[in-house]
Design a protein around this motif. Structure first.
Motif, short mmCIF file in Angstrom:
data_model
loop_
_atom_site.label_atom_id
_atom_site.label_comp_id
_atom_site.label_asym_id
_atom_site.label_seq_id
_atom_site.Cartn_x
_atom_site.Cartn_y
_atom_site.Cartn_z
N ALA A 330 0.82 -1.21 0.00
CA ALA A 330 0.00 0.00 0.00
C ALA A 330 0.86 1.26 0.00
O ALA A 330 0.52 2.25 -0.67
CB ALA A 330 -0.93 -0.01 1.21
N LYS A 331 1.97 1.25 0.73
CA LYS A 331 2.83 2.43 0.80
C LYS A 331 3.47 2.70 -0.56
O LYS A 331 3.51 3.85 -1.02
CB LYS A 331 3.91 2.22 1.85
CG LYS A 331 4.83 3.41 2.06
CD LYS A 331 4.09 4.60 2.64
CE LYS A 331 5.04 5.73 3.00
NZ LYS A 331 4.33 6.96 3.42
N LYS A 333 2.34 1.83 -3.56
CA LYS A 333 1.32 2.29 -4.50
C LYS A 333 0.90 3.73 -4.18
O LYS A 333 0.65 4.53 -5.10
CB LYS A 333 0.11 1.36 -4.46
CG LYS A 333 0.39 -0.02 -5.05
CD LYS A 333 -0.86 -0.87 -5.13
CE LYS A 333 -1.35 -1.28 -3.75
NZ LYS A 333 -2.52 -2.20 -3.84
N SER A 334 0.86 4.08 -2.91
CA SER A 334 0.48 5.44 -2.53
C SER A 334 1.51 6.45 -3.01
O SER A 334 1.14 7.51 -3.56
CB SER A 334 0.33 5.52 -1.01
OG SER A 334 0.12 6.86 -0.59
N GLU A 335 2.80 6.15 -2.84
CA GLU A 335 3.83 7.10 -3.26
C GLU A 335 3.93 7.16 -4.78
O GLU A 335 4.22 8.22 -5.35
CB GLU A 335 5.19 6.71 -2.66
CG GLU A 335 5.19 6.53 -1.14
CD GLU A 335 4.73 7.75 -0.34
OE1 GLU A 335 3.98 8.59 -0.86
OE2 GLU A 335 5.12 7.87 0.83
N ALA A 337 1.38 6.79 -6.78
CA ALA A 337 0.22 7.60 -7.16
C ALA A 337 0.52 9.08 -6.93
O ALA A 337 0.09 9.95 -7.72
CB ALA A 337 -1.00 7.17 -6.37
N ASP A 338 1.25 9.38 -5.86
CA ASP A 338 1.61 10.77 -5.59
C ASP A 338 2.50 11.31 -6.70
O ASP A 338 2.32 12.44 -7.18
CB ASP A 338 2.32 10.87 -4.25
CG ASP A 338 2.75 12.28 -3.92
OD1 ASP A 338 1.88 13.17 -3.88
OD2 ASP A 338 3.97 12.50 -3.72
N THR A 501 -2.91 1.98 -11.87
CA THR A 501 -3.08 1.88 -10.40
C THR A 501 -1.94 1.11 -9.75
O THR A 501 -1.97 0.87 -8.54
CB THR A 501 -4.41 1.18 -10.08
OG1 THR A 501 -4.43 -0.12 -10.69
CG2 THR A 501 -5.59 1.99 -10.59
#
Length: 521
Positions: A330-331, A333-335, A337-338, A501
């Motif tokens: 999750a971390k 993918k979050s970064e 996406a950022d 994604t």
């Protein structure tokens, strides 16, 4: 008449030489001298039982001697063989013992073998133990079986020892054929399905039966002592199978006991280490030997059948497996996406992935197509963005690839086999993973170790891209992807492309100026 007598005398003389009943021949005299020098007798001990400390084998060379008055010489398997019976005054006997049951020593015969490969001698004690079913009340049949011959219907065991009594291993025969060893190393009862008369498949319970193996020694038919060898186990139907011996078929003899730090059977090998061992079957050593002539026994087993496990080696990097793990992170993918949300900026931004799994944000300068990482500790990877425009790379640049090498040279790569380099551009997201650290090291030294080498690498990349776009008619993004795959050939790097994604990653390769996609997840 005189001529006839002369011929008769010559023939008789030749026959006597073939029997080798005298130790006067030079070859036999030399073998005897070698043996007595290698295994000197400590006083007059032939026929006497010498005891030693518990747990040690007895020194047979102080108990039995070759009978040098009855020598057979021949060549077998390309080696010179001297075969001798044991001096009869020892009244020596040796058999196998299974648990508390011993094979009758009357079914056993032992011989000395001196085998010369043209450079040196090796000496052995060969013991042949016949099954009672083969003997069939005629023990004279034992003389039919020696190192160079055996009856076509021989059933029994063939054991080899050193002259000092160290057990080397052996073989088992059934109706003249060697039996393949089989054991079951499992400890739990298992079930085997079999057909029965009712037409249903009913499981038979398989239980594990273990056998303690001993070598039993006799003097004049009287038991003296037994030496423990090992314990073997196998699965049998309801425990109804009885270990073989003098009254039935002999099971294959076990391997000799091993010193501490080693063991018999296959080495314990890390799943990623390629095996390179001699033939092994179900945990018992099977000697990988040339097929002996049909009328002779197999040669002595290797004197070093024990194996020492090699240290575990790390598995080769698996880029797809690592990409699938990132797809669940999750971390990560979050970064990513950022970074995706910031590809419209006029500068590069990114993250350093620290060895502890934390992320450190980095930001470049407006109008500058680079980002300065400057880590203070080793990294597990880095992520960064490329902003839009035809002057910027829609995938990794040559400098991005070189950055892995530069970080490694500075000691800032925690583990090259797991290192992640990622880029997000307005048109796609990509990962580079090292699939072969050795190949990557050679590739990087060839292309990045000097400024001139890197300049040539850059020219190759850009010229390939231009040819893809303007000669082959590829679109802007595809032309760069094909060029990158071309310059990364045999680099030890795998290129992967993700979806928007970052939950799906595919490897890309270049075949005939076309991109081949392989799905990882």
């Amino acid at each position: 008449m005189t001529a006839i007598l002369a011929v008769a005398l010559i023939v008789h003389s030749c026959r006597k030489e073939n029997k080798h009943d005298s130790p006067s021949m030079p070859e036999i005299a030399a073998a005897k001298a070698w043996y007595e020098n290698t295994y000197p007798a400590n006083g007059s001990t032939s026929g006497k039982l010498l005891t030693q400390s518990a747990g040690e084998h007895h020194d047979l060379s102080q108990w039995i001697k070759p009978d040098w008055q009855h020598v057979e010489m021949y060549t077998r398997l390309g080696k010179s063989v001297i075969e001798l019976p044991i001096e009869p005054s020892a009244k020596f006997g040796l058999t196998l013992q299974f648990g508390t049951r011993r094979v009758d020593p009357i079914y056993s015969r032992s011989y000395f073998l001196l085998i010369n490969d043209g450079q040196k001698y090796n000496a052995y004690v060969l013991t042949i133990i016949a099954d009672s079913s083969y003997v069939n009340n005629d023990v004279s049949k034992l003389t039919h079986n020696t190192y160079r011959k055996h009856d076509p219907d021989f059933s029994g065991s063939v054991l080899y020892f050193t002259p000092t009594g160290a057990y080397l291993g052996g073989y088992a025969y059934k109706n003249g054929q060697i039996i393949t060893p089989t054991t079951d190393a499992g400890t739990d009862a298992v079930q085997k399905v079999q057909s029965i008369s009712s037409g249903k498949l009913t499981p038979n319970t398989m239980v594990q039966v273990c056998t303690d193996w001993y070598i039993a020694y006799f003097t004049d038919g009287v038991f003296q002592y037994a030496t423990y060898l090992t314990t073997t186990c196998k699965s049998v139907d309801d425990g109804n199978t009885t270990p073989g011996g003098g009254n039935g078929g002999s099971p294959p003899p076990p391997p000799p006991p091993c010193p501490p730090g080693s063991h018999t059977g296959p080495p314990v090998v890390h799943p990623c280490t390629v095996q390179a061992v001699e033939s092994i079957n179900d945990g018992l050593k099977i000697n990988n030997i040339p097929a002996p002539p049909p009328d002779g026994m197999p040669p002595p087993p290797s004197q070093t059948p024990c194996v020492v496990d090699a240290p575990a080696k790390p598995c080769p990097p698996d880029p797809c497996a690592q990409a699938k793990a990132l797809a669940l992170d999750a971390k990560f993918k979050s970064e990513m996406a950022d970074l995706q949300s910031k590809t419209g900026l006029a500068k590069e931004v990114g993250y350093m992935i620290n060895a502890d799994g934390t992320y450190t944000y980095k930001e470049g300068v407006d109008g500058q197509a680079y980002i300065d990482l400057n880590p203070t500790t080793p990294l597990a990877g880095f992520l960064h963005s490329h902003y839009g425009g035809t002057d910027n790379f829609p995938t990794f640049s040559g400098t991005d690839v070189k950055a892995i090498y530069d970080l490694q040279q500075l000691g800032k790569v925690a583990d090259i086999s797991k290192f992640t380099a990622a880029v997000v551009t307005p048109t796609g997201s990509y990962i580079m993973k090292i699939n072969d650290p050795t190949k990557f090291a050679a590739f990087a030294a060839t292309n990045f170790s000097t400024a001139a080498k890197f300049q040539n690498f850059q020219y190759y990349y850009l010229n390939s891209q231009a040819a893809n776009q303007h000669v082959l008619g590829k679109d802007f993004v595809t032309s760069y992807e094909l060029a990158l795959l071309t310059v990364l050939k045999d680099s030890g790097i795998t290129l992967l492309k993700g979806n928007s994604t970052f939950t799906t990653w595919n490897t890309e390769s270049n075949t005939g100026n076309a991109i081949v996609v392989t799905t990882c997840n």
